[in-house]
Scaffold this motif. Sequence first.
Motif, PDB file in Angstrom:
ATOM      1  N   SER A  47       0.826  -1.199   0.000  1.00  0.00           N
ATOM      2  CA  SER A  47       0.000   0.000   0.000  1.00  0.00           C
ATOM      3  C   SER A  47       0.870   1.263   0.000  1.00  0.00           C
ATOM      4  N   PHE A  48       2.013   1.186   0.664  1.00  0.00           N
ATOM      5  CA  PHE A  48       2.927   2.320   0.685  1.00  0.00           C
ATOM      6  C   PHE A  48       3.352   2.681  -0.742  1.00  0.00           C
ATOM      7  N   PHE A  49       3.562   1.681  -1.555  1.00  0.00           N
ATOM      8  CA  PHE A  49       4.019   1.954  -2.920  1.00  0.00           C
ATOM      9  C   PHE A  49       2.890   2.116  -3.925  1.00  0.00           C
TER      10      PHE A  49
ATOM     11  N   THR B  33      -2.568   1.880   7.073  1.00  0.00           N
ATOM     12  CA  THR B  33      -1.333   2.359   7.711  1.00  0.00           C
ATOM     13  C   THR B  33      -0.274   2.675   6.658  1.00  0.00           C
ATOM     14  N   GLY B  34      -0.096   1.769   5.712  1.00  0.00           N
ATOM     15  CA  GLY B  34       0.888   1.993   4.650  1.00  0.00           C
ATOM     16  C   GLY B  34       0.589   3.256   3.874  1.00  0.00           C
TER      17      GLY B  34
ATOM     18  N   ARG C  19       2.633   6.966   3.238  1.00  0.00           N
ATOM     19  CA  ARG C  19       2.897   7.410   1.881  1.00  0.00           C
ATOM     20  C   ARG C  19       2.603   8.907   1.737  1.00  0.00           C
ATOM     21  N   LYS C  20       1.447   9.316   2.219  1.00  0.00           N
ATOM     22  CA  LYS C  20       1.081  10.724   2.083  1.00  0.00           C
ATOM     23  C   LYS C  20       2.092  11.604   2.789  1.00  0.00           C
ATOM     24  N   ASN C  21       2.475  11.147   3.971  1.00  0.00           N
ATOM     25  CA  ASN C  21       3.431  11.939   4.731  1.00  0.00           C
ATOM     26  C   ASN C  21       4.756  12.066   3.999  1.00  0.00           C
ATOM     27  N   SER C  22       5.213  10.964   3.473  1.00  0.00           N
ATOM     28  CA  SER C  22       6.541  10.989   2.856  1.00  0.00           C
ATOM     29  C   SER C  22       6.570  11.852   1.592  1.00  0.00           C
TER      30      SER C  22
END
Lengths: 115, 813
Positions: free
Chosen positions: A30-32, A105-106, A110-113
Amino acid sequence: MLILIIIVSCFIAQSFLPWWIIAPICLTASFFFSSSKKQAFWSGFAGVFILWLVKILSLSLPNEHLLANKVGQVFMLPAADTNWIIMIFASSLIGGVVGGLSCLTGNSFRKNSKK
Amino acid sequence: MKFNLSSFFYLFLTLTILFLLNTKIGPLPPLAKFLDPFNGFWQQAESRKITAESTLNIKGLTGKVNIYFDENRIPHIEAENEEDLYFAQGFIIARDRLWQLDFQTRFAAGRLSEVIGEKAIDLDKYNRRMGMGFGARNMEALVKKDPKMHMVLDAYTAGINAYISTLKPKDYPIEFKLLDYKPENWKPINSAYLLKLMSATLAAASNDFYLSNALSKFGPEVIKDLFPNYPFREDPIIPTETTWDFDPVPVPKAPEDVSLTTVIKLNPKEEGLGSNNWAMSGSKTSTGYPLLANDPHLEMTLPAIWYQNQLTAPGINVYGVTIPGSPGVIIGFNKDVAWGVTNVGSDVLDWYKITFKDDSKSEYLVGKEWKKVKKVVEVIKVRGQATISETVLYTHHGPIVYVEGEKPSGFAKSNNIPVGYALKWIAHQPSNDIKTFYELNRAKNHADYKAALLHYVAPAQNFIFASKENDIAITPNGYFPLKWKGQGKFLLDGSNPAHEWQGRVPADQNPTVKNPQRGFVSSANQFSADTTYPYYLHWEYTGYERGARINRQLANMNKATVDDFRQLQNDNYSIHAENVKDVLIKNVDVSSLDAREKKALAIIKDWAFRYDAKEISPSIFEWWHKRLASGIWEDEFSDAKNPTVIPSRDRTVQLLLTDDTAKWYDNITTPDIETKGDIVTTTFKETIDSLFKTYGEISAKWEWGNVKGTNVAHLAKISGFGTKTLYTGGSKTAVNAISQTTGPSWKMIVSLGDKVEAYGLFPGGESGNPGSFYYDNMVENWAGGKLNSLYFYEKGKPDAKRIKQTISLISKK
């Protein structure tokens, strides 16, 4: 896209690792690959839910749900030939919730990064 | 990089949920771990389809082993040598019953707390204090001195462990997943623990009661009268006309001070834990060869107590049942002989009062000298809690189960253990019992049977035997301590050497009979022999009714068939009912009955003494005679402070049949003087009232099959893993001894001859997996009183019609 990645990678990882491996997989995928929070959650939820549902059916159908009906009683259900429906749904649901939350969570990282 | 707080909130939430779903909370398993289809319980959902042929490479075998599974998935194991045979037996039992092996061993060894937690602490302490480990270690040490048995035990152990080493966590039996723990490697001592567990079930006073004030309250004459050394009615195992063809060894004299003991020790036989067996000579059967039947009654469980298997290797081809954990076959047959067992129930457990020198409890008195107490520390690990250490004091008699202050309150099993007494128990004796079964498995004739029995110690069993050579025999067999008459009926004095066991009855002088005149032998836990037998074994056995019925029916049989035997195993006729029904009915004061009670009395009047499922009378009779017995005795005998037991059923029957005016009929808690008629009538009315309150007006709900409500529960009482309620007849006083939870745990009938034919089943299945179709597949036929035909495999020729699956085990280099 995210759903497919989750289904395939969880399937492979779960074949030799404990159940909780779905959490880091969903989180990373999900992060990617997620877009919105909503999309992330529902992809994670549906991905694991479907994977677990299909896997359970592949085991429980040839068993004619003999065991699922009995295990229902361990969880305080009355003795019934339909306990398997609840057991299959509950199992898949738990997998789905963990998948969804992990994806959520992932996605939040992502949004933060990006900022 | 800058993180938003919500990211950590989500992460925290996810981790918390992962943790909760992976943790065992209360009685529930770790949820996600358990429900996960890849590693959780779904993996135990076995397909109905089976692979017809497969090969496994296993380390530790010397040759090739073929395992053929028949339609009931019973394994027929064929090995090239004995070592491989016992290896394969261990392997396949582990495959089918791994959790049962683990759980029963933990139970016996006092190690349940490790996996169940504090709930099991009292039970663990109890089993350790009773010296289960002491007995198992003694047994293991002796077995290891016998090279052959040592090999058997080691090969069996290696087989179990070879199976365990093939497992991944997803393969663990479902109970491991529910209770969230792992199987551990098997050790040879575990087999000893399981055999000791049989002694704990069958030859322990776990229901030991004592009437501490009985003597002072009633005086010795009353105790002698109500607790006699030989019953009013009996039909002993060794037929009464048998003569004893040996020179008895001298029996110790009762010491004069024995009357100092004021405490009577009562070990009431738990009815229902018993068994039937009988064998008939070819002179009375349709084939001209002997027939043999056996059905051991135990507390029935799933996974089943017994496991069926056939073991074939050079020098052995035997079929029968074993207890998971015990190598070989315990009850079974080969092409030449068949044998079976029932429990003897002789007195092999005694309590010795210990006199300590001082409060340090480090020395105790024996005769005129002080002996050292040995202190043994038992370490009990408890799941989720600190480890507990218990010090148990050992004397030469055995462990002092509880000294002052050690006895737990509210733990039923220990209620009746006298504090400050040492336990002398046969289960502590070193023994090589598996050698008896090893030799019986290979026996060819009566001489082999006699020789095999000499090794056997405990729990004493009535070994029944039949051979193709047309010999039949029965031997109440085991280690019987040499006692004076009545020794151990009372608590004993540990400081008086005259109170000790004076050696044993010579093994070859155990009661036995071969080919008696009447053409059959039988046993049903009654007295081993009548009073002419020169040794004292016990003063109290299970009632004679089942035995007498069996003997009556067998005497009437000619050209008997397997089906005659099957019907006798299913016989619901109660001699107890025959004995007392009329006297009960005669004493009811009909004028005091209401309409419902009159109707009930009319029903039972017509009753033909059968505990059939569809009958209403057995429900009335069963409740009535129990109420009556407690009504007669309990007002005098019950004592809030001391656990107590009332006189036996036999003594109650004697009272009812021979005494109309005994003082015992009066209820001492009322000012009136009640008569026999009063108590019989009142208890009848109470019985009908209770049945009405529970089941409503007289209807099909009153049928015995419903009222008895037989069911087979899971070994750890996990709900859903037992059977549903089974509608069956039977009674503890009938040959078909099915009660609510106890009953025939294995039924077998063997017809010897040129080709041996056998039938049998147990209330369960071969598999211990609730997710298998072979978990309880024999229950239906069992409840219906049917038998399955047993497939006796002959070397090299598996019958394609019977064999559904073959697994070959090949040695892995």
